[in-house]
Design a protein around this motif. Sequence first.
Motif, PDB file in Angstrom:
ATOM      1  N   ILE A 189       0.806  -1.230   0.000  1.00 40.65           N
ATOM      2  CA  ILE A 189       0.000   0.000   0.000  1.00 40.65           C
ATOM      3  C   ILE A 189       0.835   1.275   0.000  1.00 40.65           C
ATOM      4  O   ILE A 189       0.317   2.349  -0.307  1.00 40.65           O
ATOM      5  CB  ILE A 189      -1.002   0.038   1.174  1.00 40.65           C
ATOM      6  N   PHE A 190       2.120   1.167   0.327  1.00 39.88           N
ATOM      7  CA  PHE A 190       2.931   2.380   0.454  1.00 39.88           C
ATOM      8  C   PHE A 190       3.037   3.184  -0.839  1.00 39.88           C
ATOM      9  O   PHE A 190       2.933   4.423  -0.797  1.00 39.88           O
ATOM     10  CB  PHE A 190       4.321   2.042   1.001  1.00 39.88           C
ATOM     11  N   PRO A 191       3.227   2.569  -2.013  1.00 39.14           N
ATOM     12  CA  PRO A 191       3.291   3.399  -3.237  1.00 39.14           C
ATOM     13  C   PRO A 191       2.015   4.213  -3.473  1.00 39.14           C
ATOM     14  O   PRO A 191       2.090   5.394  -3.830  1.00 39.14           O
ATOM     15  CB  PRO A 191       3.511   2.368  -4.351  1.00 39.14           C
ATOM     16  N   ALA A 192       0.867   3.596  -3.273  1.00 35.15           N
ATOM     17  CA  ALA A 192      -0.392   4.331  -3.458  1.00 35.15           C
ATOM     18  C   ALA A 192      -0.514   5.454  -2.431  1.00 35.15           C
ATOM     19  O   ALA A 192      -0.960   6.568  -2.770  1.00 35.15           O
ATOM     20  CB  ALA A 192      -1.580   3.379  -3.349  1.00 35.15           C
ATOM     21  N   MET A 193      -0.124   5.184  -1.200  1.00 41.22           N
ATOM     22  CA  MET A 193      -0.174   6.223  -0.169  1.00 41.22           C
ATOM     23  C   MET A 193       0.771   7.371  -0.523  1.00 41.22           C
ATOM     24  O   MET A 193       0.429   8.540  -0.340  1.00 41.22           O
ATOM     25  CB  MET A 193       0.175   5.644   1.199  1.00 41.22           C
ATOM     26  N   SER A 194       1.951   7.038  -1.043  1.00 41.98           N
ATOM     27  CA  SER A 194       2.922   8.066  -1.408  1.00 41.98           C
ATOM     28  C   SER A 194       2.395   8.934  -2.545  1.00 41.98           C
ATOM     29  O   SER A 194       2.524  10.168  -2.508  1.00 41.98           O
ATOM     30  CB  SER A 194       4.247   7.423  -1.824  1.00 41.98           C
ATOM     31  N   GLY A 213      -0.359  11.107  -1.151  1.00 47.02           N
ATOM     32  CA  GLY A 213       0.206  12.154  -0.302  1.00 47.02           C
ATOM     33  C   GLY A 213       0.882  13.237  -1.117  1.00 47.02           C
ATOM     34  O   GLY A 213       0.736  14.428  -0.829  1.00 47.02           O
ATOM     35  N   ALA A 214       1.620  12.833  -2.162  1.00 49.65           N
ATOM     36  CA  ALA A 214       2.286  13.818  -3.018  1.00 49.65           C
ATOM     37  C   ALA A 214       1.269  14.671  -3.765  1.00 49.65           C
ATOM     38  O   ALA A 214       1.516  15.859  -4.021  1.00 49.65           O
ATOM     39  CB  ALA A 214       3.209  13.116  -4.011  1.00 49.65           C
ATOM     40  N   ALA A 215       0.116  14.083  -4.085  1.00 45.35           N
ATOM     41  CA  ALA A 215      -0.937  14.826  -4.782  1.00 45.35           C
ATOM     42  C   ALA A 215      -1.786  15.655  -3.818  1.00 45.35           C
ATOM     43  O   ALA A 215      -2.665  16.399  -4.245  1.00 45.35           O
ATOM     44  CB  ALA A 215      -1.827  13.866  -5.565  1.00 45.35           C
ATOM     45  N   GLY A 216      -1.541  15.509  -2.518  1.00 46.14           N
ATOM     46  CA  GLY A 216      -2.317  16.253  -1.524  1.00 46.14           C
ATOM     47  C   GLY A 216      -3.668  15.641  -1.229  1.00 46.14           C
ATOM     48  O   GLY A 216      -4.503  16.263  -0.582  1.00 46.14           O
ATOM     49  N   ASP A 217      -3.904  14.429  -1.676  1.00 45.96           N
ATOM     50  CA  ASP A 217      -5.182  13.741  -1.451  1.00 45.96           C
ATOM     51  C   ASP A 217      -5.099  12.932  -0.152  1.00 45.96           C
ATOM     52  O   ASP A 217      -4.942  11.723  -0.154  1.00 45.96           O
ATOM     53  CB  ASP A 217      -5.496  12.824  -2.640  1.00 45.96           C
ATOM     54  N   TYR A 218      -5.215  13.637   0.971  1.00 49.38           N
ATOM     55  CA  TYR A 218      -5.032  13.000   2.275  1.00 49.38           C
ATOM     56  C   TYR A 218      -6.187  12.073   2.636  1.00 49.38           C
ATOM     57  O   TYR A 218      -6.009  11.130   3.408  1.00 49.38           O
ATOM     58  CB  TYR A 218      -4.809  14.062   3.348  1.00 49.38           C
ATOM     59  N   ALA A 219      -7.349  12.301   2.068  1.00 53.40           N
ATOM     60  CA  ALA A 219      -8.469  11.370   2.300  1.00 53.40           C
ATOM     61  C   ALA A 219      -8.129  10.005   1.705  1.00 53.40           C
ATOM     62  O   ALA A 219      -8.425   8.970   2.310  1.00 53.40           O
ATOM     63  CB  ALA A 219      -9.752  11.925   1.674  1.00 53.40           C
ATOM     64  N   GLU A 220      -7.482   9.996   0.545  1.00 56.71           N
ATOM     65  CA  GLU A 220      -7.083   8.724  -0.075  1.00 56.71           C
ATOM     66  C   GLU A 220      -5.948   8.070   0.718  1.00 56.71           C
ATOM     67  O   GLU A 220      -5.878   6.842   0.803  1.00 56.71           O
ATOM     68  CB  GLU A 220      -6.668   8.947  -1.530  1.00 56.71           C
ATOM     69  N   VAL A 221      -5.056   8.876   1.297  1.00 58.02           N
ATOM     70  CA  VAL A 221      -3.995   8.319   2.153  1.00 58.02           C
ATOM     71  C   VAL A 221      -4.638   7.603   3.337  1.00 58.02           C
ATOM     72  O   VAL A 221      -4.274   6.464   3.663  1.00 58.02           O
ATOM     73  CB  VAL A 221      -3.035   9.422   2.658  1.00 58.02           C
ATOM     74  N   ARG A 222      -5.610   8.255   3.973  1.00 57.34           N
ATOM     75  CA  ARG A 222      -6.313   7.640   5.105  1.00 57.34           C
ATOM     76  C   ARG A 222      -7.053   6.381   4.679  1.00 57.34           C
ATOM     77  O   ARG A 222      -7.040   5.376   5.375  1.00 57.34           O
ATOM     78  CB  ARG A 222      -7.293   8.642   5.729  1.00 57.34           C
ATOM     79  N   ALA A 223      -7.693   6.418   3.510  1.00 54.87           N
ATOM     80  CA  ALA A 223      -8.434   5.247   3.023  1.00 54.87           C
ATOM     81  C   ALA A 223      -7.488   4.081   2.740  1.00 54.87           C
ATOM     82  O   ALA A 223      -7.796   2.931   3.085  1.00 54.87           O
ATOM     83  CB  ALA A 223      -9.220   5.615   1.756  1.00 54.87           C
TER      84      ALA A 223
END
Length: 187
Positions: A112-117, A120-130
């Motif tokens: 999951i780390f690549p998707a979270m990264s 996060g780089a795109a500023g989509d913190y809701a997706e990071v949390r999901a």
Amino acid sequence: HGAPLDVLAVGTTAGIVVQTLVLLPVLRRAGVHLRPRFGLHGLGLRRDGRFAAWVLCYVIVNQLGYVVITRLANSAGASHGADHVGYSVYTYAYVLFSLPYAIVTVTVVTAIFPAMSRSGAAGDYAEVRASLDSGLRLAGVVLVPATVALVAFGPLITTIVLDHGNITFDQARLSGAVLAAFAIGLD
């Protein structure tokens, strides 16, 4: 001990030197030019010093904890009539306790780390949390039953895995009791 240990030390060092030498032409073709740099100026030590101080504190506290654990484990082993058996029991139990994390959690986090990264780089913190939430749930699907299994079958597991060689049946069972106690903290 002398000759085989020397062969191992020299062989390992020679292997590292060969690996380094093989990389030098590749680095040169990639445009990387290595040159020695003497002195400490310009290394960013002042900027990174505060972080390094916290890391040093972490290491010191960790080592103090290790000393406490070693002494407690050895004194527990001595109370069973054998010096240093307690630390072995602790170590065997801890290694077996770590397996679910090593196999499941590290694998899930790696996935999951690549998707979270990217999120996060795109500023989509809701997706990071999901992504984090789904990863934790996926890990929990395996870790919760692993906890139950280690608590219920800890002595049986360690007896099957450890009751041979230099460890006795009683030490294997004791490792299982410690494993079961560790497992409570698995979740």
